[in-house]
Every structure is written in C-alpha cells, then in structure tokens.
Write an enzyme that holds these catalytic residues in place. Structure first.
Site, mmCIF file in Angstrom:
data_model
loop_
_atom_site.group_PDB
_atom_site.id
_atom_site.type_symbol
_atom_site.label_atom_id
_atom_site.label_comp_id
_atom_site.label_asym_id
_atom_site.label_seq_id
_atom_site.Cartn_x
_atom_site.Cartn_y
_atom_site.Cartn_z
ATOM 1 C CG ASP A 11 -1.951 -1.114 1.187
ATOM 2 O OD1 ASP A 11 -2.008 -1.865 0.197
ATOM 3 O OD2 ASP A 11 -2.692 -1.252 2.180
ATOM 4 C CG ASP A 49 -6.537 -0.048 1.404
ATOM 5 O OD1 ASP A 49 -6.839 -1.245 1.516
ATOM 6 O OD2 ASP A 49 -6.764 0.794 2.293
ATOM 7 C CG HIS A 55 -15.136 -0.242 2.249
ATOM 8 N ND1 HIS A 55 -14.720 -0.734 3.462
ATOM 9 C CD2 HIS A 55 -14.986 -1.258 1.362
ATOM 10 C CE1 HIS A 55 -14.326 -1.991 3.316
ATOM 11 N NE2 HIS A 55 -14.472 -2.333 2.059
ATOM 12 C CG HIS A 84 -8.436 5.037 3.545
ATOM 13 N ND1 HIS A 84 -9.388 4.672 4.482
ATOM 14 C CD2 HIS A 84 -7.711 3.921 3.291
ATOM 15 C CE1 HIS A 84 -9.241 3.393 4.778
ATOM 16 N NE2 HIS A 84 -8.236 2.901 4.075
ATOM 17 C CE LYS A 109 -3.736 -4.395 1.308
ATOM 18 N NZ LYS A 109 -4.344 -3.424 2.210
ATOM 19 C CB CYS A 154 -1.909 -3.188 5.299
ATOM 20 S SG CYS A 154 -3.582 -2.474 5.302
#
Length: 206
Positions: A11, A49, A55, A84, A109, A154
């Site tokens: 990421d 990401d 979301h 984000h 992801k 992550c």
C-alpha cells in the site's frame, strides 16, 4: 536475491502519504528505500487498497461514529477509518515518487463493500482469499520480504498470513512506518514474535 524470495510492497499510496486522507506519520520517508530494495529482487509484488465508495470500514458510513472508533461486524471488531483509497481517485494511486516498474503483479484489496481487507492474503472475514498465496507458490516463492504501510495494520496482517500460509515472512522495518493507534504497534510486534515473523533492516541487503 535468491530465486525463491519475493518482495511484497504494501500500500505505498497517496492517501497514506503526508497530506493524504489517512496519512501514516513519515510515510513518505520509506519510498526511496522501497525503490532501492525493489532492485534487489527478481520478484516484486505491490498491494493496493481499493475501497468502494461508502465502504463499510469508513466512519462516514456510520452516522455518529468518529474515525478510529470501532464497531462490531459479523467478522469481528472493525476500526472505522476516514474515507481513503477510494477506487479511481488520486488518493488510491501509488505515491508519485514510487518507482518499481519491474513489479509483476498488483493485488487489490478492500474492494468488497461489506468487508475490510488489511492482509494481502486474506480479507478480514478470514475466508476470502486474494489469490496471492497461489501466485507465489506457482512462481516458486518460499520467502516473502515485506515493506510498506502501515506496519501495524496491513504489513502486519500480511506478514502473519504469509506465515500461516507456510511462507517464511521477513519484515524490513526501516522500509515501513506505523499508525500506532491504541497500542497497535506493540500488539503487532508481539504477534510477530509469536508467529515467527522475522524483523530485519535494509542493511542486510548492503
């Protein structure tokens, strides 16, 4: 670097850089190190990401909830984040100074609207696989080196899941930065020790 090793860059995106929607402190400082490290590996993989608008992990999707608070979801406790890395936005793009054109794959992801995904291997429901483990095995990888953002989320989840999937996992700590909210960094480091995740610095590649 030996043929059975891969570098997983987690990421390195604009929204995690200073000024981004979910800035990791000093996140930009690792980009030059990542660029150098990537030159030492034949196999380089990026994660990205890639959240849908609205979301479930966004605080804005839960009226009255603030960023960094938590809620319970069917798959467990969910930290609520500022919006984000929304699909197709500049914040979701890779950092402008990132230079790894030799990367062989990008694992996206967090794109399922009702499930978060920290790990590059498994989504937060701990059932949905990204396909990364199979990709690595088919390319003869047994050792995964990890760097990127954020160390305590992550990167940590990816390292722990790499170990659970049977890979040797090695975190390059000076090529990571952490958010460190509510003791998350200490928790990640204890989990590394328990799972057998190794921690090194980029000096080992000198």
């Amino acid at each position: 670097m030996r043929a059975d090793a891969a570098l997983l860059i987690v990421d390195p995106q604009n929204d995690f850089m200073p000024g981004g929607a979910l800035a990791v402190p000093h996140g930009d400082e690792i980009i030059p190190a990542i660029n150098r490290l990537a030159l030492r590996f034949d196999k380089v993989i990026l994660t990205q990401d890639w959240h849908s608008p609205g979301h479930i992990s966004f605080a804005s999707s839960h009226p009255g909830k603030l960023p960094f608070s938590t809620i319970d979801l069917p798959y467990g406790t969910q930290v609520l984040w500022p919006d984000h890395c929304v699909q197709g936005t500049r914040g979701a793009d890779f950092a402008e100074r990132l230079s790894v054109p030799q990367a062989q794959a990008v694992i996206r992801k967090g794109f399922h609207a009702h499930t978060d995904s920290y790990s590059a291997f498994l989504e937060a429901d701990r059932k949905t696989h990204t396909g990364l483990a199979g990709l690595l095995r088919e390319r003869g990888v047994s050792t995964v080196y990890l760097c990127g953002l954020a160390l305590d989320f992550c990167v940590a989840w990816s390292a722990l899941d790499a170990r659970a999937a049977g890979f040797e996992a090695i975190v390059i700590e000076d090529a990571c930065r952490a958010i460190d909210t509510n003791g998350s960094l200490d928790q990640a480091q204890r989990a590394f020790a328990s799972a057998g995740v190794q921690r090194v610095t980029s000096d080992v590649f000198s």
